[in-house]
Scaffold this motif. Structure first.
Motif, PDB file in Angstrom:
ATOM      1  N   PHE A   1       0.834  -1.211   0.000  1.00  0.00           N
ATOM      2  CA  PHE A   1       0.000   0.000   0.000  1.00  0.00           C
ATOM      3  C   PHE A   1       0.867   1.258   0.000  1.00  0.00           C
ATOM      4  O   PHE A   1       0.558   2.238  -0.680  1.00  0.00           O
ATOM      5  CB  PHE A   1      -0.949   0.016   1.198  1.00  0.00           C
ATOM      6  CG  PHE A   1      -1.937  -1.116   1.217  1.00  0.00           C
ATOM      7  CD1 PHE A   1      -2.333  -1.748   0.047  1.00  0.00           C
ATOM      8  CD2 PHE A   1      -2.483  -1.558   2.405  1.00  0.00           C
ATOM      9  CE1 PHE A   1      -3.243  -2.789   0.056  1.00  0.00           C
ATOM     10  CE2 PHE A   1      -3.398  -2.592   2.442  1.00  0.00           C
ATOM     11  CZ  PHE A   1      -3.772  -3.215   1.257  1.00  0.00           C
ATOM     12  N   LEU A   2       1.963   1.221   0.749  1.00  0.00           N
ATOM     13  CA  LEU A   2       2.872   2.375   0.783  1.00  0.00           C
ATOM     14  C   LEU A   2       3.486   2.619  -0.592  1.00  0.00           C
ATOM     15  O   LEU A   2       3.585   3.770  -1.048  1.00  0.00           O
ATOM     16  CB  LEU A   2       3.958   2.151   1.839  1.00  0.00           C
ATOM     17  CG  LEU A   2       4.898   3.308   2.092  1.00  0.00           C
ATOM     18  CD1 LEU A   2       4.136   4.534   2.591  1.00  0.00           C
ATOM     19  CD2 LEU A   2       5.971   2.910   3.093  1.00  0.00           C
ATOM     20  N   PHE A   3       3.876   1.546  -1.274  1.00  0.00           N
ATOM     21  CA  PHE A   3       4.416   1.702  -2.629  1.00  0.00           C
ATOM     22  C   PHE A   3       3.363   2.255  -3.592  1.00  0.00           C
ATOM     23  O   PHE A   3       3.678   3.068  -4.461  1.00  0.00           O
ATOM     24  CB  PHE A   3       4.994   0.381  -3.153  1.00  0.00           C
ATOM     25  CG  PHE A   3       6.366   0.088  -2.631  1.00  0.00           C
ATOM     26  CD1 PHE A   3       7.438   0.922  -2.917  1.00  0.00           C
ATOM     27  CD2 PHE A   3       6.586  -1.026  -1.842  1.00  0.00           C
ATOM     28  CE1 PHE A   3       8.712   0.658  -2.434  1.00  0.00           C
ATOM     29  CE2 PHE A   3       7.854  -1.293  -1.345  1.00  0.00           C
ATOM     30  CZ  PHE A   3       8.920  -0.450  -1.638  1.00  0.00           C
ATOM     31  N   LEU A   4       2.122   1.829  -3.437  1.00  0.00           N
ATOM     32  CA  LEU A   4       1.052   2.376  -4.289  1.00  0.00           C
ATOM     33  C   LEU A   4       0.830   3.866  -4.025  1.00  0.00           C
ATOM     34  O   LEU A   4       0.590   4.635  -4.952  1.00  0.00           O
ATOM     35  CB  LEU A   4      -0.247   1.599  -4.086  1.00  0.00           C
ATOM     36  CG  LEU A   4      -0.307   0.226  -4.738  1.00  0.00           C
ATOM     37  CD1 LEU A   4      -1.584  -0.500  -4.344  1.00  0.00           C
ATOM     38  CD2 LEU A   4      -0.194   0.334  -6.247  1.00  0.00           C
ATOM     39  N   ILE A   5       0.912   4.257  -2.773  1.00  0.00           N
ATOM     40  CA  ILE A   5       0.781   5.679  -2.439  1.00  0.00           C
ATOM     41  C   ILE A   5       1.919   6.458  -3.090  1.00  0.00           C
ATOM     42  O   ILE A   5       1.703   7.515  -3.700  1.00  0.00           O
ATOM     43  CB  ILE A   5       0.778   5.895  -0.908  1.00  0.00           C
ATOM     44  CG1 ILE A   5      -0.466   5.269  -0.283  1.00  0.00           C
ATOM     45  CG2 ILE A   5       0.856   7.384  -0.566  1.00  0.00           C
ATOM     46  CD1 ILE A   5      -0.405   5.156   1.244  1.00  0.00           C
ATOM     47  N   MET A   6       3.134   5.937  -2.983  1.00  0.00           N
ATOM     48  CA  MET A   6       4.281   6.616  -3.594  1.00  0.00           C
ATOM     49  C   MET A   6       4.145   6.651  -5.113  1.00  0.00           C
ATOM     50  O   MET A   6       4.474   7.659  -5.751  1.00  0.00           O
ATOM     51  CB  MET A   6       5.593   5.934  -3.174  1.00  0.00           C
ATOM     52  CG  MET A   6       5.873   6.119  -1.703  1.00  0.00           C
ATOM     53  SD  MET A   6       7.421   5.438  -1.031  1.00  0.00           S
ATOM     54  CE  MET A   6       7.909   4.165  -2.119  1.00  0.00           C
ATOM     55  N   TYR A   7       3.649   5.569  -5.697  1.00  0.00           N
ATOM     56  CA  TYR A   7       3.450   5.493  -7.145  1.00  0.00           C
ATOM     57  C   TYR A   7       2.497   6.593  -7.613  1.00  0.00           C
ATOM     58  O   TYR A   7       2.751   7.272  -8.610  1.00  0.00           O
ATOM     59  CB  TYR A   7       2.909   4.101  -7.498  1.00  0.00           C
ATOM     60  CG  TYR A   7       2.557   3.900  -8.943  1.00  0.00           C
ATOM     61  CD1 TYR A   7       3.540   3.608  -9.886  1.00  0.00           C
ATOM     62  CD2 TYR A   7       1.236   3.986  -9.383  1.00  0.00           C
ATOM     63  CE1 TYR A   7       3.216   3.408 -11.219  1.00  0.00           C
ATOM     64  CE2 TYR A   7       0.903   3.790 -10.706  1.00  0.00           C
ATOM     65  CZ  TYR A   7       1.897   3.504 -11.621  1.00  0.00           C
ATOM     66  OH  TYR A   7       1.566   3.305 -12.938  1.00  0.00           O
TER      67      TYR A   7
END
Length: 176
Positions: free
Chosen positions: A122-128
């Motif tokens: 989820f954190l990577f998706l937010i950063m993406y």
């Protein structure tokens, strides 16, 4: 007894391992250690219940609004459309299973490890979404339809990730 408490508190906070000299200090040390141990266990139990509630609410809300969740996943344009329904079902299943398993003491460490994986994704998706300036709603919960991916959401995710890592470590210590 008050002096003994401050003696123990100093040894815990400063890390200065002082050996209790009197019988009173030894007895107080055992009592205080027991109190701190119970408080620590209670706080980790609260974290487990909090995380469980979050994952269960997120998973169930995605079941209720499944078509909207599919449309949200499609907006990322990362995965082929053909696998989106399976991806959505898998994610929902993992979230609900993780939420349930966090409530079961024997499965809590495995569930915490799974939660760490989910929160990292989820954190990577937010950063993406931030890197590519995508205007995609969070999709965390059905009732947060207009919540955008932003820095505050990343911070919330990081806090949950930190708490989950602490929970996982505490469960490993209990098992060893």
């Amino acid at each position: 007894m008050t002096n003994v408490f401050f003696w123990y508190l100093k040894s815990v906070v400063i890390g200065d391992l002082m050996i209790p000299s009197s019988t009173e200090e030894k007895n107080a040390s055992i009592v205080i250690q027991g109190i701190f141990f119970k408080l620590k266990n209670c706080s980790f139990l609260i974290v487990a219940f909090l995380l469980s509630g979050i994952f269960l609410a997120a998973g169930i809300s995605k079941v209720v609004t499944f078509n909207e969740f599919l449309a949200l996943l499609k907006n990322y344009e990362i995965f082929p459309d053909i696998i989106l329904p399976y991806l959505a079902l898998g994610l929902i299943s993992i979230e609900i299973t993780t939420g349930v398993c966090l409530l079961i003491p024997q499965l809590r460490s495995k569930a915490a490890l799974c939660a760490i994986g989910l929160l990292t994704v989820f954190l990577f998706l937010i950063m993406y979404t931030q890197i590519y300036s995508l205007d995609i709603p969070c999709g965390c919960f059905a009732f947060l339809k207009n919540k955008k991916m932003n820095l505050s959401l990343a911070i919330q995710d990081l806090v949950l990730l930190f708490l989950t890592i602490l929970l996982y470590r505490s469960e490993l210590v209990k098992r060893s």
